[in-house]
Design an enzyme around this catalytic site. Structure first.
Site, PDB file in Angstrom:
ATOM      1  N   LYS A 281      60.774  61.906  62.138  1.00 14.28           N
ATOM      2  CA  LYS A 281      60.152  62.001  60.726  1.00 14.28           C
ATOM      3  C   LYS A 281      61.048  62.468  59.886  1.00 14.28           C
ATOM      4  CE  LYS A 281      55.469  62.593  58.862  1.00 14.28           C
ATOM      5  NZ  LYS A 281      54.226  62.707  59.142  1.00 14.28           N
ATOM      6  N   GLU A 367      37.776  62.432  62.694  1.00  8.58           N
ATOM      7  CA  GLU A 367      36.769  62.818  61.871  1.00  8.58           C
ATOM      8  C   GLU A 367      35.421  62.882  62.594  1.00  8.58           C
ATOM      9  OE1 GLU A 367      39.259  61.188  60.717  1.00  8.58           O
ATOM     10  OE2 GLU A 367      40.256  62.310  59.158  1.00  8.58           O
ATOM     11  N   ARG A 395      34.505  58.749  57.164  1.00  5.20           N
ATOM     12  CA  ARG A 395      34.347  58.143  58.331  1.00  5.20           C
ATOM     13  C   ARG A 395      33.399  58.695  59.336  1.00  5.20           C
ATOM     14  NH1 ARG A 395      40.198  56.438  60.812  1.00  5.20           N
ATOM     15  NH2 ARG A 395      39.647  54.982  59.084  1.00  5.20           N
TER      16      ARG A 395
HETATM   17  C1  LIG Z   1      41.084  58.936  58.241  1.00  6.28           C
HETATM   18  C2  LIG Z   1      42.067  59.462  57.815  1.00  6.28           C
HETATM   19  N1  LIG Z   1      42.086  60.817  58.076  1.00  6.28           N
HETATM   20  C3  LIG Z   1      43.323  61.574  57.571  1.00  6.28           C
HETATM   21  C4  LIG Z   1      44.330  61.161  56.941  1.00  6.28           C
HETATM   22  C5  LIG Z   1      45.454  61.866  56.563  1.00  6.28           C
HETATM   23  N2  LIG Z   1      46.753  61.566  56.965  1.00  6.28           N
HETATM   24  C6  LIG Z   1      47.737  60.479  56.349  1.00  6.28           C
HETATM   25  S1  LIG Z   1      48.891  60.198  57.374  1.00  6.28           S
HETATM   26  C7  LIG Z   1      48.221  61.181  58.500  1.00  6.28           C
HETATM   27  C8  LIG Z   1      49.254  61.398  59.793  1.00  6.28           C
HETATM   28  C9  LIG Z   1      49.608  60.210  60.524  1.00  6.28           C
HETATM   29  O1  LIG Z   1      50.639  60.366  61.185  1.00  6.28           O
HETATM   30  P1  LIG Z   1      51.285  59.177  62.102  1.00  6.28           P
HETATM   31  O2  LIG Z   1      50.358  58.268  62.066  1.00  6.28           O
HETATM   32  O3  LIG Z   1      51.814  59.869  63.245  1.00  6.28           O
HETATM   33  O4  LIG Z   1      52.187  58.798  60.887  1.00  6.28           O
HETATM   34  P2  LIG Z   1      53.637  59.439  60.556  1.00  6.28           P
HETATM   35  O5  LIG Z   1      53.215  60.160  59.226  1.00  6.28           O
HETATM   36  O6  LIG Z   1      53.943  60.411  61.736  1.00  6.28           O
HETATM   37  O7  LIG Z   1      54.633  58.381  60.325  1.00  6.28           O
HETATM   38  C10 LIG Z   1      47.020  61.810  58.177  1.00  6.28           C
HETATM   39  C11 LIG Z   1      46.338  62.811  59.129  1.00  6.28           C
HETATM   40  C12 LIG Z   1      44.247  59.578  56.652  1.00  6.28           C
HETATM   41  N3  LIG Z   1      45.080  59.126  56.079  1.00  6.28           N
HETATM   42  N4  LIG Z   1      43.345  58.958  57.202  1.00  6.28           N
END
Ligand SMILES: Cc1ncc(C[n+]2csc(CCOP(=O)(O)OP(=O)(O)O)c2C)c(N)n1
Ligand SMILES: CC(=O)[C@@H](O)[C@H](O)COP(=O)(O)O
Ligand SMILES: [Mg+2]
Length: 636
Positions: A281, A367, A395
């Site tokens: 990342k 959530e 959610r």
């Molecule tokens: C339902 C929900 N909860 C929280 C978020 C906030 N959020 C956005 S990206 C993320 C982390 C995603 O991690 P990953 O899928 O591993 O993607 P990366 O950023 O590592 O590429 C979170 C918690 C969201 N977008 N949707």
């Protein structure tokens, strides 16, 4: 000419020698870093998937094949390769490119995302439709390791593995959510990536065989001879294989040629296939590589120094005041526990986690689980503060009802980002929480006018023996002084900020001090408007509302939430139920989608800036002030 200049559609990739795609990747990284340094955005996630996205567009034809980018915050490369490079400077701006895939923005955006973990279910739906329509194309869900921690992702996998539909899941594993990823699944993935999984199994088997003495010895010899076969037996992705997916990986997610080879090999695989890619990342920019959490979502910055330009108005953020206050409360109340769904920094709980590691829980992007777990904690005497953005709490709606409110459990829902959030747009604004929580039994709903009120509301919430919610906006607070002593606010009690009798404004949350300043301005026009900080959406301060409405004869309500079923609706219902039939103007979010832009631009478009409030209230009051005085015989 730079390769990136030659790419106006994914088909142009084929005009570039495979060996040169690495150069293209470098150019795309530079372009994204440069552009996002000016606009802000989700930098680290997109930097991590440059090679994978190039390889995907090289192998698949996304005019026919379908792809769902989970969360979609990593889709900047996808947007650049699909003809949107020239508009990239408008990213997340008012009327500009969205920061997420949007079906209305491009034929290459096949499903809107923004909330995580939807990609597998959406992709499966498309695969089923494909087969029912006798069509032929591949459907891909591109999902991160963080997004795979949500139950919804497993619901999709469970069904996909059962139906055995042709589809591809690409698991982008960078061992990061926003913060470092959490959970047992993450541990499992790490074992796979580190090769520990097979080694652990092999050592175990060797130990068992050795313990069998002479019987075991020949078997060890045989096993050694079959190492490769056994290795395949313990294929690292056994979990996914058991779920009905062909597991492929781990694959180096930065090796374009390898990725192309694997995607080519499995592009028409007839069963569900999960390709596990390992990426970094923030790759390609030293600051984001070193601190991927900070650079997950970033404001405009100096790309040479990595210095982030300050955009706040110099006052503390509501988030930071929440984070400090909950620590103060937890120091005195050992029953307080804090829960986040993969957003410790966004919700302000990073310090709490350091101070009270045994009372802090990051449940991953889960959530629903967070809320129900809070119910379990509460029923056994704990005081859970569940810090989940307003939009993400959507959610867990049934869990709020079924696992907290119906049992009247003392859970505190701390809803940051209550109101218009700005650049993230319609999937992230916290507009619905007033309307979606108001109908629920037992819950007390608060919204502070400023950071001082937030502190008192958090303190009040810590004393309650029933559920409550507190919503507060993204970004800077009002900049008021903070009382040293925290005090309990009487439940359902509002406060009068200004007297007047031409009209009364009942304001809530971020609208309160705006309403006060508008009333002060109206006074200069000879219009005397009472201002009440409602403080509570539920229960309403009924006596104050009924008395003020009766006395003033003209009512205005103001909220940064949808009007349908919002705070203003609650006030109107109360007036109607008590047969107080007075002219009423509800100010809030109309029944339409609120897109992206700066909060100021959006509030201006919604006519909810201070200036708009001034003119809207002035016109309304003048319209009815004359009629009211006439009805009362005060004038001819
Ligand atoms: C339902 C929900 N909860 C929280 C978020 C906030 N959020 C956005 S990206 C993320 C982390 C995603 O991690 P990953 O899928 O591993 O993607 P990366 O950023 O590592 O590429 C979170 C918690 C969201 N977008 N949707
Ligand atoms: C992509 C995503 O859902 C999060 O990164 C979100 O954008 C965070 O929002 P804030 O920037 O308001 O914390
Ligand atoms: Mg990740």
């Amino acid at each position: 000419m730079a390769y990136i200049e030659r790419i106006n559609s994914p088909y142009d990739l084929k005009k570039i020698d495979k060996k040169e795609l690495e150069t293209l990747a470098k150019e795309i990284r530079e372009f994204i870093i440069d552009s996002v340094s000016k606009t802000g955005g989700h930098l680290a996630s997109s930097l991590g998937v440059v090679e994978a996205t190039i390889a995907l567009h090289y192998v698949f034809d996304f005019k026919k094949d379908r792809i769902v980018w989970d969360v979609g915050h990593q889709a900047y490369v996808h947007k650049i390769l699909t003809g949107r490079k020239d508009r990239f400077h408008t990213l997340r701006k008012f009327n500009g490119l969205s920061g997420f895939p949007k079906i209305t923005e491009s034929e290459y955006d096949h499903f809107n995302t923004g909330h995580s973990s939807t990609s597998i279910s959406a992709a499966l739906g498309m695969a089923i439709a494909r087969d029912l329509n006798n069509e032929d194309y591949q459907v891909i869900a591109f999902i991160g390791d963080g997004s795979l921690t949500a139950g919804l992702a497993f619901e999709g996998m469970n069904q996909a593995g059962h139906l055995k539909k042709k589809m591809m899941v690409i698991l982008n594993d960078n061992d990061m959510s926003i913060a470092p990823n959490v959970g047992a699944l993450n541990g499992y993935l790490n074992q796979i990536l580190s090769g520990q999984f097979y080694k652990r199994m092999r050592d175990r088997i060797e130990h068992i065989l050795k313990s069998m003495g002479t019987i075991g010895t020949p078997m060890i010899k045989m096993a050694k001879g079959m190492e490769e076969t056994i290795k395949r037996l313990f294929v690292p992705g056994m979990l996914f294989e058991e779920l009905g997916f062909k597991y492929v990986g781990p694959v180096d997610g930065h090796d374009i040629e390898k990725l192309i080879e694997v995607f080519e090999k499995y592009k028409d695989y007839d069963d569900p296939v999960l390709i596990h890619i390992k990426t970094k990342k923030g790759k390609g920019y030293k600051f984001s590589e070193k601190m991927p959490e900070k650079w997950h979502g970033i404001s405009p910055f100096d790309r040479e120094t990595g210095e982030v330009y300050k955009s706040s108005k110099g006052t503390p953020s509501y988030t930071s005041v929440f984070g400090k206050t909950i620590i103060e409360l937890a120091e005195k109340n050992p029953d307080i526990v804090a829960i986040t769904a993969a957003m410790p920094s966004g919700t302000g709980l990073t310090e709490f986690a350091k101070k009270f590691p045994e009372r802090f829980f990051d449940v991953g992007i889960a959530e629903q689980h967070a809320v129900t777990m809070a119910g379990g904690l509460a029923i056994k005497g704990k005081k859970p503060f569940v810090a989940i953005y307003s939009t993400f709490l959507q959610r867990a709606y049934d869990q709020v009802i079924h696992d907290v409110c119906l049992m009247n459990l003392p859970v505190v829902f701390c809803m940051d980002r209550g109101g218009v959030v700005g650049a993230d747009g319609e999937t992230h604004h916290g507009l619905y929480d007033i309307a979606y929580l108001r109908p629920l039994p037992n819950i007390v709903m608060m919204a502070p006018a400023d950071e001082n009120e937030l502190r008192h509301m958090l303190y009040t919430a810590s004393k309650l023996s029933f559920p409550c919610s507190i919503r507060y906006p993204r970004g800077s607070a009002e900049g008021v002084n903070l009382d040293k002593e925290l005090k309990e606010i009487k439940i359902g009690k509002s406060r009068v900020l200004k007297d007047g009798d031409d009209a009364v404004i009942f304001a809530i949350g971020s609208m309160v001090w705006k309403a006060k300043r508008v009333a002060d301005k109206l006074e200069q026009d000879g219009i005397f408007v009472k201002v009440v900080d409602a403080r509570f959406i539920k229960p309403l301060d009924e006596s104050e509302i009924l008395k003020s409405a009766e006395e003033c004869g003209v009512v205005v309500t103001a909220e940064e939430g949808i009007l349908n079923g919002g705070f203003g609706s609650a006030v109107l219902e109360l007036l109607q139920d008590n047969n107080i039939l007075v002219p009423a103007l509800r100010l809030g979010i109309p029944d339409r989608i609120v897109h992206q832009g700066s909060p100021e631009e959006l509030l201006d478009e919604l006519k909810l800036t201070e200036t708009h409030l001034y003119y809207r209230i002035k016109d309304f009051v003048k319209q009815y002030r004359y009629a009211k005085k006439k009805n009362r015989g005060e004038i001819e």
